[in-house]
Each structure stands twice: as C-alpha cells, then as structure tokens.
Write a protein that holds these residues in place. Sequence first.
Motif, short mmCIF file in Angstrom:
data_model
loop_
_atom_site.label_atom_id
_atom_site.label_comp_id
_atom_site.label_asym_id
_atom_site.label_seq_id
_atom_site.Cartn_x
_atom_site.Cartn_y
_atom_site.Cartn_z
N MET A 172 0.82 -1.20 0.00
CA MET A 172 0.00 0.00 0.00
C MET A 172 0.86 1.26 0.00
O MET A 172 0.61 2.21 -0.75
N ARG B 126 -9.47 3.20 5.71
CA ARG B 126 -9.59 2.47 4.44
C ARG B 126 -10.44 3.24 3.43
O ARG B 126 -10.07 3.35 2.24
N PHE C 30 -2.14 0.76 -4.78
CA PHE C 30 -2.58 1.40 -3.55
C PHE C 30 -4.01 0.98 -3.21
O PHE C 30 -4.32 0.56 -2.08
N ALA D 62 -5.02 -1.44 0.06
CA ALA D 62 -5.86 -0.82 1.10
C ALA D 62 -7.15 -1.60 1.28
O ALA D 62 -7.64 -1.77 2.41
#
Length: 432
Positions: A251, A309, A413, A417
């Motif tokens: 991430m 998140r 990413f 996540a």
Amino acid sequence: MRTADPSRNVETAAIEDTSLLAFYRDMNLDERRTFWACGAGWALDGMDFMIYPLVIGTIMTLWKVDAADAGLAGTVTLLSSAIGGWLGGYFADRIGRVRTLQFTILWFSVLSLVCALVQSFDQLLMARAVLGLGFGGEWAAGAVLMGEAIRPQYRGRAVGSVQSGWAVGWGLAVLAQAILFRLLPAEVAWRWMFAIGALPALLIFYLRRYVAEPEIAAATRVRQAEAGGHPPLWEIFSGPVLKTTILAALMATGMQGGYYAITFWVPRFLTTERKLSIVSSTGYLSALIIGSFIGYLVGAWLADRIGRRNLFLTFSLGAIAVVLLYTQLPLNNEVLWILGFPLGFFASGYFSGMGAFLTELYPTRLRGSGQGFCYNFGRGIGALFPYLVGALSTTTALGNAIAIFAVAAYGVFFLAAFALPETRGRVLHADG
C-alpha cells in the motif's frame, strides 16, 4: 467510551466529536508541544525534499545532465531514505522516539548544506544518497511519536494535520525558488536553495527542551529490558504480523509511487511541454500546493469521519482520474491551472491517514520497526518512479510517462488498502 471487539482482539474508542479541530481544543500542553514540533519537522522535511525537483532544470542545464540521470538523483535519495526509515523506526523502538527524531533531523540538515557546496553532479548524487538516510528516519520517528502521543479518538485528525506540514514546506521551497531565482543568477540560486535546507537543525533545540517521550513507548522499553532484550529487526516478517507487513508495504509503495511520479516531474512538465518559465510556473505550482494543503486537512478529518480504508480507496480513485485529465487532455493553461488544485488534493490527502493507520496496525514493541519499514519500503520502491518516468520520457511525452506510472501505482494502492482492516479509534497499549 471504549469498546472491545473480540473478533479482532482490539479495543477501540468511540469517535463522538468528528469536527476537524476537536483534537486541538482538547489537547494538554505536552500534546500541543509534540504536535507543533512534529508539524514543523514535517514541514521542514518537505521543504528539504522538494528543493531538488525545483532546481532540477537548472542542474540539468548547468551540468549537461539528461532526464534519466536527473531522475536517478531523486530515486537514490528515496532509496536510501527507505533504509534510513527502517533503521530509524528500529532505533525509535530501541533508544526512544524523541532521541531518534533529533538525530535524524540533524543528519539531513547537515547533508543539505553539503549539497549546496558540491562541485559536480556525481558529488550531488552521493550527497543526496547520504541525506536520504536521515530524511527517511525522521518520518518514522516523528509519525510514531505523534501516533502514540495523541488519544485514539483524535489520532487521525492530529496525525493527518501534522502531515499537512509537508505542503507548507513545499510552499516555502517554491517561495524560496521564486525569490532566489529572481534575485540571483541561476548558477548561484540553486546552491542557496540547498543551503536553506539546513534550517531544520534549529528544531532540535525545541525538541530537547519541550517534547517528552510517550509513556507507552517508555513503559514498553522498560518491560523489554526486564525481559532480557529487544525484539530483533526482522520480527515484523514472522508470525501473524507478516501478512500485515506485506500488505502495508504494498500500500505504501502504491501511494508513494504515484505521488513521486507526479510531484517530482510536474515542475519539469510545466516548463517543457507547457513552455512556462521557472517564475511563471510558480502560479501553477501554487494551485497544486494549495490543493495539497487542503487535501491533507480534509484527509485528516475524513480519516476519523469515514475511516482510514475508505479515505484511501476514495482518494486513490480520485487521483487516477485527475492525473489522466491533467496530463492527457489538450487543455489550455487556464484550465490546467484550475486542475492543479484537485491534482494536489487527491495526490496528497490520503497521506493524512497513513501515519495513524500504520501506528494502529502494530503492537508498541514493533511499532517503530513495522511502521518505519512499511512506509519506507514504499518510499524506496516508489523512488524508482522518478527515474522510470525520466527514462520513459526519452521515448514518449513526459505527460504520458507521468500518467502511466501514476495510474499503475494508484491501482496497487487501492487493492492493498482494500485487503487491510479498518483501524479507526484503536486503543494503543504498552507491551513487552
């Protein structure tokens, strides 16, 4: 009010007041001192890092450096910062958050001054590599310090607000560029830019006098000493924390790879493909920086409002959309200036949730090592992106190169996540 979640074996605090400034109103004196010290440190850190992208065009002209080699200097700085961040986090667990923060600030301040005195690009490359060790360690120590000093119901907003200091530092670097390049010849002005990067050393005096070590960190080190030692550097790669380390590192790679692909090369994009002078590009960079600053603050608020998140998922998608608009459409310069705000907003705001998120993912005894490694592993791999964008720009337009690597990074990413748990409001405890 606190609640326990047996399924996750964690304790969380209810977030009742979600207004942006609630955390500051409720801070005691020690918390406020820590907040301002870390905020100033991150601002000066941002100023120091952004100096090089702002003077890259001048250096390329003076020393006849091509785009790939110029990008390599940025990559080397970030790669060494990855090592420095991991080690800085480890020493933050061993000798304390505040002591490690002092040492790393002194390190990169002195090396910035060295950068002002180099006589060749090879010397600059080496100086930036050594500087990166302190640059990475400063974030690791400062983020853990802030995460532990602030109560869980305010952690997202407080740590995220400190993160906005990066945009302040970026703005200071752009202001210094506008002034110095207007008053001095370019071959002299770039050296004074690096000399200004030594200013963070002054922050050490404030840290020594006013900022205390978090109680849970101090208590954990006492317990470790009583138990006969500290956890090894590699413990974050074993047992139940291994999955967390892998996903958090991926991430961090995506979020930083996208950020560096954009911010490192946008100044050059404006002066080459958009034919703006260094001075005239300042207004366009200002829109980007203002958007970045607002993005940090909104991201800090959303980190506690909607969770870490959801912040990451929303902003990664927003960043993909805006970077494609900014680099791929034949827009006039007025529209490009307007788009600078959302580009800075989405390409920066997610960082506000990262410090608190990593703090909450790890137990206290591994927090510095885990947080330092994951964030700076991402910084190290993300460090390849300035070089790769520069290399690809020799065969395609710079705007295309930026878009390709930024979109790929933000995709990573988003997926990482999505796979990690929500940690909003998690209560931290001393452990051995």
